[in-house]
Scaffold this motif. Structure first.
Motif, mmCIF file in Angstrom:
data_model
loop_
_atom_site.group_PDB
_atom_site.id
_atom_site.type_symbol
_atom_site.label_atom_id
_atom_site.label_comp_id
_atom_site.label_asym_id
_atom_site.label_seq_id
_atom_site.Cartn_x
_atom_site.Cartn_y
_atom_site.Cartn_z
ATOM 1 N N LEU A 107 38.318 49.977 77.036
ATOM 2 C CA LEU A 107 38.366 49.930 78.559
ATOM 3 C C LEU A 107 38.955 51.250 79.051
ATOM 4 O O LEU A 107 40.068 51.218 78.868
ATOM 5 N N GLY A 109 35.929 51.653 82.965
ATOM 6 C CA GLY A 109 35.328 50.174 83.216
ATOM 7 C C GLY A 109 36.199 49.683 84.310
ATOM 8 O O GLY A 109 35.997 48.599 84.692
ATOM 9 N N LYS A 130 36.086 48.114 70.880
ATOM 10 C CA LYS A 130 35.916 47.938 72.361
ATOM 11 C C LYS A 130 37.012 48.675 73.247
ATOM 12 O O LYS A 130 38.256 48.840 72.956
ATOM 13 N N LEU A 181 41.060 40.207 80.649
ATOM 14 C CA LEU A 181 40.428 40.863 79.437
ATOM 15 C C LEU A 181 39.486 39.823 78.747
ATOM 16 O O LEU A 181 38.314 40.247 78.444
ATOM 17 N N TRP A 189 31.592 43.437 77.640
ATOM 18 C CA TRP A 189 31.438 44.611 76.845
ATOM 19 C C TRP A 189 30.024 44.991 76.511
ATOM 20 O O TRP A 189 29.241 44.040 76.149
ATOM 21 N N GLU A 190 29.835 46.364 76.742
ATOM 22 C CA GLU A 190 28.636 46.695 76.579
ATOM 23 C C GLU A 190 28.680 47.972 75.536
ATOM 24 O O GLU A 190 29.502 48.718 75.418
ATOM 25 N N LEU A 224 32.546 54.878 79.827
ATOM 26 C CA LEU A 224 33.717 54.305 79.197
ATOM 27 C C LEU A 224 34.642 53.690 80.159
ATOM 28 O O LEU A 224 35.727 53.273 79.863
ATOM 29 N N THR A 281 40.970 46.378 70.496
ATOM 30 C CA THR A 281 40.687 46.587 71.719
ATOM 31 C C THR A 281 41.337 47.715 72.210
ATOM 32 O O THR A 281 42.665 47.740 72.068
ATOM 33 N N ILE A 338 35.650 40.334 80.161
ATOM 34 C CA ILE A 338 35.095 41.594 80.421
ATOM 35 C C ILE A 338 33.749 41.457 79.743
ATOM 36 O O ILE A 338 33.769 40.858 78.666
ATOM 37 N N SER A 344 33.940 49.989 65.194
ATOM 38 C CA SER A 344 32.959 49.762 66.433
ATOM 39 C C SER A 344 34.011 49.388 67.746
ATOM 40 O O SER A 344 33.973 48.100 67.854
#
Length: 240
Positions: A105, A119, A103, A130, A135-136, A117, A78, A133, A101
């Motif tokens: 923030l 957030g 995560k 945290l 995540w998308e 991006l 992250t 959150i 891939s």
């Protein structure tokens, strides 16, 4: 969750240093790491401090990638980016091309802060959890040169020699080249010659006729001031 934190000291109006105590509070009790140098906090905190691989010269992007990859090698899954849209996008790019891939923030401390991006705001850090959150995924355009990857554009891809940023309390145009090479904001007038005579715009493989495509108003567009390509997302258009 292992958190890598990057501070964009050149983002927006230079407010990254104000976020240090709030970020320290948000990550306290979790495994977190920062990198020494240009993207570090400049002060101690509840994080591990890493030494990124040294790079030749003062190239801003190479120094950023070195910091991002040092955090990834440490095990960060992250990433918290204190800065603007550009910083978060460069961090994502460095990880995606590595097959990750991540995560991400983005904490909005830049000029526009309009991208997917981003957030959280500086004020959100005081009560940030945290674990809460949602995540998308985020869409992006890929910019290539002769088939070689240059970057992903999460907000937009601007074909030109300048970008929008802030100096003090005003917004101005800055040299894209100076930012990439040295991380410095050099104020410039946007160039008027942004594409060559063989420039084409294609949609689904079909060339869009320039006469109709660039037409603007009754007299049409006599000179192309800026070309912007932007991803379309449900319910919103992020291009400027």
């Amino acid at each position: 969750m292992k958190i890598g934190v990057l501070f964009g000291q050149a983002s927006g109006q230079g407010k990254a240093s104000l976020a240090v105590p709030l970020v320290a509070q948000a990550v306290r009790g979790r495994e977190s790491a920062v990198c020494a140098g240009l993207f570090g906090p400049g002060s101690r905190g509840p994080w591990v401090e890493l030494e990124p691989t040294s790079v030749s010269g003062s190239e801003y992007l190479e120094r950023l990638r070195a910091s991002v990859l040092a955090l990834a090698d440490w095990g960060a899954d992250t990433f918290m980016c204190l800065g603007g849209d550009g910083l978060a996008a460069y961090v994502a790019d460095s990880l995606i091309v590595r097959g990750m891939s991540p995560k991400i923030l983005g904490v909005a401390l830049g000029t526009a802060n309009v991208g997917p991006l981003m957030g959280a705001s500086l004020g959100d850090l005081e009560s940030l959890d945290l674990d809460e959150i949602a995540w998308e995924g985020a869409d992006a355009l890929e910019a290539l040169e002769d088939g070689r990857h240059i970057a992903f554009g999460f907000n937009d891809v601007v074909i030109g020699d300048s970008f929008l940023g802030s100096v003090g309390d005003r917004v101005a145009s800055f040299s894209a080249e100076a930012l990439v090479l040295s991380g410095k904001k050099l104020e410039v007038e946007p160039g008027r010659r942004v594409a060559g005579t063989d420039f084409e715009v294609r949609k689904n493989g079909r060339i869009l006729e320039s006469k109709g495509f660039w037409a603007s108003g009754r007299e049409g567009c006599r000179a192309i001031a800026q070309i912007v390509a932007s991803p379309l997302r449900k319910g919103e258009f992020l291009g400027r």
